[in-house]
Design a protein around this motif. Sequence first.
Motif, short mmCIF file in Angstrom:
data_model
loop_
_atom_site.label_atom_id
_atom_site.label_comp_id
_atom_site.label_asym_id
_atom_site.label_seq_id
_atom_site.Cartn_x
_atom_site.Cartn_y
_atom_site.Cartn_z
N ASP A 213 0.83 -1.20 0.00
CA ASP A 213 0.00 0.00 0.00
C ASP A 213 0.87 1.25 0.00
OD1 ASP A 213 1.02 0.03 2.57
OD2 ASP A 213 -0.85 -0.64 3.49
N GLU A 214 0.23 2.40 -0.16
CA GLU A 214 0.94 3.68 -0.23
C GLU A 214 1.61 4.03 1.09
OE1 GLU A 214 -1.60 6.72 -1.59
OE2 GLU A 214 -1.97 5.83 -3.57
N GLU A 215 1.01 3.60 2.20
CA GLU A 215 1.61 3.90 3.50
C GLU A 215 3.00 3.29 3.63
OE1 GLU A 215 0.69 3.21 8.27
OE2 GLU A 215 -0.51 2.20 6.72
N ALA A 216 3.16 2.03 3.19
CA ALA A 216 4.47 1.39 3.27
C ALA A 216 5.47 2.07 2.35
CB ALA A 216 4.34 -0.09 2.92
N ILE A 217 5.01 2.48 1.16
CA ILE A 217 5.91 3.18 0.23
C ILE A 217 6.36 4.51 0.84
CG2 ILE A 217 6.07 4.22 -2.05
CD1 ILE A 217 4.07 2.16 -3.03
N GLU A 218 5.44 5.22 1.47
CA GLU A 218 5.81 6.49 2.11
C GLU A 218 6.79 6.26 3.26
OE1 GLU A 218 2.24 8.36 3.32
OE2 GLU A 218 1.58 8.85 1.28
N MET A 219 6.64 5.17 4.00
CA MET A 219 7.56 4.88 5.09
C MET A 219 8.98 4.64 4.55
SD MET A 219 5.94 5.21 7.87
CE MET A 219 5.05 6.51 6.97
N LEU A 220 9.08 3.89 3.48
CA LEU A 220 10.39 3.61 2.90
C LEU A 220 11.04 4.88 2.35
CD1 LEU A 220 9.74 0.20 1.09
CD2 LEU A 220 11.15 0.59 3.11
N CYS A 221 10.26 5.66 1.63
CA CYS A 221 10.81 6.90 1.06
C CYS A 221 11.17 7.89 2.17
CB CYS A 221 9.82 7.52 0.09
SG CYS A 221 9.53 6.53 -1.40
N GLY A 222 10.35 7.97 3.22
CA GLY A 222 10.67 8.87 4.33
C GLY A 222 11.91 8.43 5.08
N THR A 223 12.09 7.13 5.26
CA THR A 223 13.29 6.64 5.92
C THR A 223 14.53 6.91 5.08
OG1 THR A 223 11.99 4.87 6.96
CG2 THR A 223 14.38 4.60 6.91
N ALA A 224 14.42 6.71 3.76
CA ALA A 224 15.55 7.02 2.88
C ALA A 224 15.91 8.50 2.96
CB ALA A 224 15.22 6.63 1.44
N LEU A 225 14.92 9.35 3.02
CA LEU A 225 15.18 10.79 3.14
C LEU A 225 15.83 11.12 4.47
CD1 LEU A 225 14.82 13.57 1.83
CD2 LEU A 225 12.59 13.72 2.94
N ALA A 226 15.37 10.50 5.55
CA ALA A 226 15.94 10.78 6.87
C ALA A 226 17.38 10.31 6.98
CB ALA A 226 15.09 10.12 7.95
N LEU A 227 17.72 9.24 6.27
CA LEU A 227 19.08 8.70 6.32
C LEU A 227 20.00 9.32 5.28
CD1 LEU A 227 18.32 4.91 6.85
CD2 LEU A 227 18.95 6.59 8.57
N GLY A 228 19.47 10.22 4.46
CA GLY A 228 20.30 10.87 3.45
C GLY A 228 20.59 9.99 2.25
N VAL A 229 19.73 9.04 1.94
CA VAL A 229 19.91 8.17 0.77
C VAL A 229 19.24 8.87 -0.41
CG1 VAL A 229 19.53 5.89 -0.20
CG2 VAL A 229 19.90 6.15 2.25
N ASP A 230 20.04 9.41 -1.31
CA ASP A 230 19.52 10.23 -2.39
C ASP A 230 19.10 9.44 -3.62
OD1 ASP A 230 20.02 12.48 -0.84
OD2 ASP A 230 22.07 12.68 -1.58
N SER A 231 19.69 8.28 -3.84
CA SER A 231 19.41 7.53 -5.06
C SER A 231 18.01 6.92 -5.01
CB SER A 231 20.45 6.42 -5.23
OG SER A 231 20.15 5.63 -6.36
N LEU A 232 17.26 7.16 -6.07
CA LEU A 232 15.92 6.58 -6.15
C LEU A 232 15.98 5.07 -6.33
CD1 LEU A 232 12.89 7.18 -6.23
CD2 LEU A 232 13.09 7.51 -8.70
N ARG A 233 17.08 4.56 -6.89
CA ARG A 233 17.20 3.11 -7.06
C ARG A 233 17.15 2.39 -5.72
NH1 ARG A 233 21.39 4.63 -10.89
NH2 ARG A 233 20.73 4.19 -13.03
N SER A 234 17.72 3.00 -4.67
CA SER A 234 17.72 2.37 -3.36
C SER A 234 16.31 2.23 -2.81
CB SER A 234 18.59 3.17 -2.39
OG SER A 234 19.92 3.28 -2.87
N SER A 235 15.47 3.25 -2.99
CA SER A 235 14.09 3.16 -2.52
C SER A 235 13.31 2.10 -3.29
CB SER A 235 13.41 4.53 -2.66
OG SER A 235 14.07 5.51 -1.88
N ILE A 236 13.55 2.02 -4.60
CA ILE A 236 12.88 1.00 -5.40
C ILE A 236 13.35 -0.40 -4.98
CG2 ILE A 236 12.59 0.10 -7.74
CD1 ILE A 236 12.83 2.96 -8.76
N ALA A 237 14.65 -0.53 -4.72
CA ALA A 237 15.16 -1.83 -4.27
C ALA A 237 14.58 -2.21 -2.92
CB ALA A 237 16.69 -1.79 -4.20
N ALA A 238 14.44 -1.22 -2.01
CA ALA A 238 13.83 -1.50 -0.71
C ALA A 238 12.39 -1.96 -0.86
CB ALA A 238 13.92 -0.26 0.17
N LEU A 239 11.67 -1.37 -1.79
CA LEU A 239 10.28 -1.79 -2.03
C LEU A 239 10.23 -3.25 -2.50
CD1 LEU A 239 7.59 0.35 -3.75
CD2 LEU A 239 7.96 -1.97 -4.56
#
Length: 606
Positions: A213-239
């Motif tokens: 769901d969108e909530e889980a996607i927002e959690m992953l993207c928010g965590t990547a932002l908080a940790l300073g992970v700029d690459s979008l590939r990392s968020s997609i891989a986490a998903l």
Amino acid sequence: MTGSTTDPTTDPTQAGLPDNSARWDDACLAAALFAVDPVGSGGISVRALPGPVRDLWMELLRELLPPDLPVRRIPLHIADGRLLGGLDLAATLHAGRPVAERGLLAEADGGVVQLAMAERIGRSTAAYLSAALDNGEIQVERDGITARTSARVGVVALDEGANEEEQVPHTLLDRFAFLLDLGDIRYREALASDFDPSQIQSARRRLGEIEIDEEAIEMLCGTALALGVDSLRSSIAALRVARASAALAGRDRVESADVSAAARLVLAPRATRIPMPEQPDEEQQAEEPPPPPEDNQDEQKDQDQTPQQELDKPLEEQVLEAAQAAIPPNLLAMLQMGAMRQRSKSSGKSGAIQSGSLRGRPAGTRRGEPGAGARLNVIDTLRVAAPWQRLRRQERAEKGSESEVLVEVRRDDFRITRYRQRSETTTIFVVDASGSAALHRLAEAKGAVELLLADCYVRRDRVAMIAFRGPRAEILLPPTRSLVRAKRGLASLPGGGGTPLASGIDAALALADGVTRRGGTAVVILLTDGRANVNRDGIGGRAQAAEDALASARAFRVAELKALVVDMSPRPRPDAENLAREMGAVYLPLPHADARALSGAVQAVT
């Protein structure tokens, strides 16, 4: 009644060593998730020297992968034709016409390729693998052959780098979901895994039906932002890893545990900062009055007006805490090392790596003739000449030549081998031995430098030491490999007096310039609190001393040298950070580090 005792040799906590059992569990989980979706996860980097721990992990991965899944090994110096496909040299010479061969990536379509000694692969191999991971196919247009073949693969990169300079190319790491480091895990901590191949097979069949769901996607993207992970590939891989985790657990949709696992395994190793809650200053806390007590009516009113985001806050904190717990302890130092690689010198200058055609490791070929030490590469020469054999036979026939030549090689076909050689590294320690630094962290700095000296001795690097205190700076130890001399000079380092920061930077610049002129690579480690009170002339005066220090820092920046400024203050101050910015150096505040932590941080940079 006999009391139970614990043997320090078997209990890592009693021996003063960290317990890495949780890291091994995460490594096993990463292997299982990779086996569930090798193509979707892109790849997995395993940093460890050959040994029983890595062998156990590789054995686990082989057991979990389906038996019918194609697995291929990529040698270190693989030819482009074998990797991608292209001209089959032997068949071409036999048939007298271009004959194509199937590449290794095409043979592993839908499966896994294992990359040996991934930290040493060439740029072309890394680029071809990256293209295959992005597009799921390879396109060959070389040697008169044009072909497009499917190459959906997952990569297992074995990183055997001895130091932080030897790493898998970033172009590949950015496309991998998992980054593992098994180096500190002991054999007794590598316990058997609970995963079995039947569980992996069930998860592979269930993977396409997993919902997120969108909530889980927002959690992953928010965590990547908080940790300073700029690459979008990392968020997609986490998903994708979160979906694989849900499939492995037998669920039909992604839940909070899957999101936490993805954040811990994918995002935490890529963190570029540690999220810290904002804390008000002590003066502000003293001035602010205590909050008034709230009655029950106000509480009820606040509960009625609680927004939906407050209900999501526990999940946010859960995911972020899971990621923070898995962040490597030397995150800041590894981050600074990445910044220093981006500021590498251009070709033609002295640097860590020098190219040539005489000595070093092979680094491809180029067009040219043998001679003056240059060596002919026979295989590449024949590969270039092979497609032209039919035309050359026709030319000989038209000219009436009756001589029989199996393979005609001309001057334009010659290829010579290029080599790459790593130059010697000299680590220059510039220690602030003034009164303020001695009061704060000089003892810890001495302990860290002593540990670093031993590490440099093992790597056969040179070390030098400069101390500045009182009116000027002095070279306590010129560049040397002698560990005894270095320790003797460090032990005789006194503390106290003024801070001639400008003189210390000037002395480091002069010494580093001499190293680079001799073809070496210089790395400057400046340990200071950044506060100067003695100018270049050895006269006290805080304002002029600060101006001289900044002027010396700007001159240091022009030289484009690698440098690290370690803030020795008990509390990070803007003085050292501004100094590092003017020097073009990396700023590393270590307000609560002991000698061993400081040593580990600096090792990642040098």
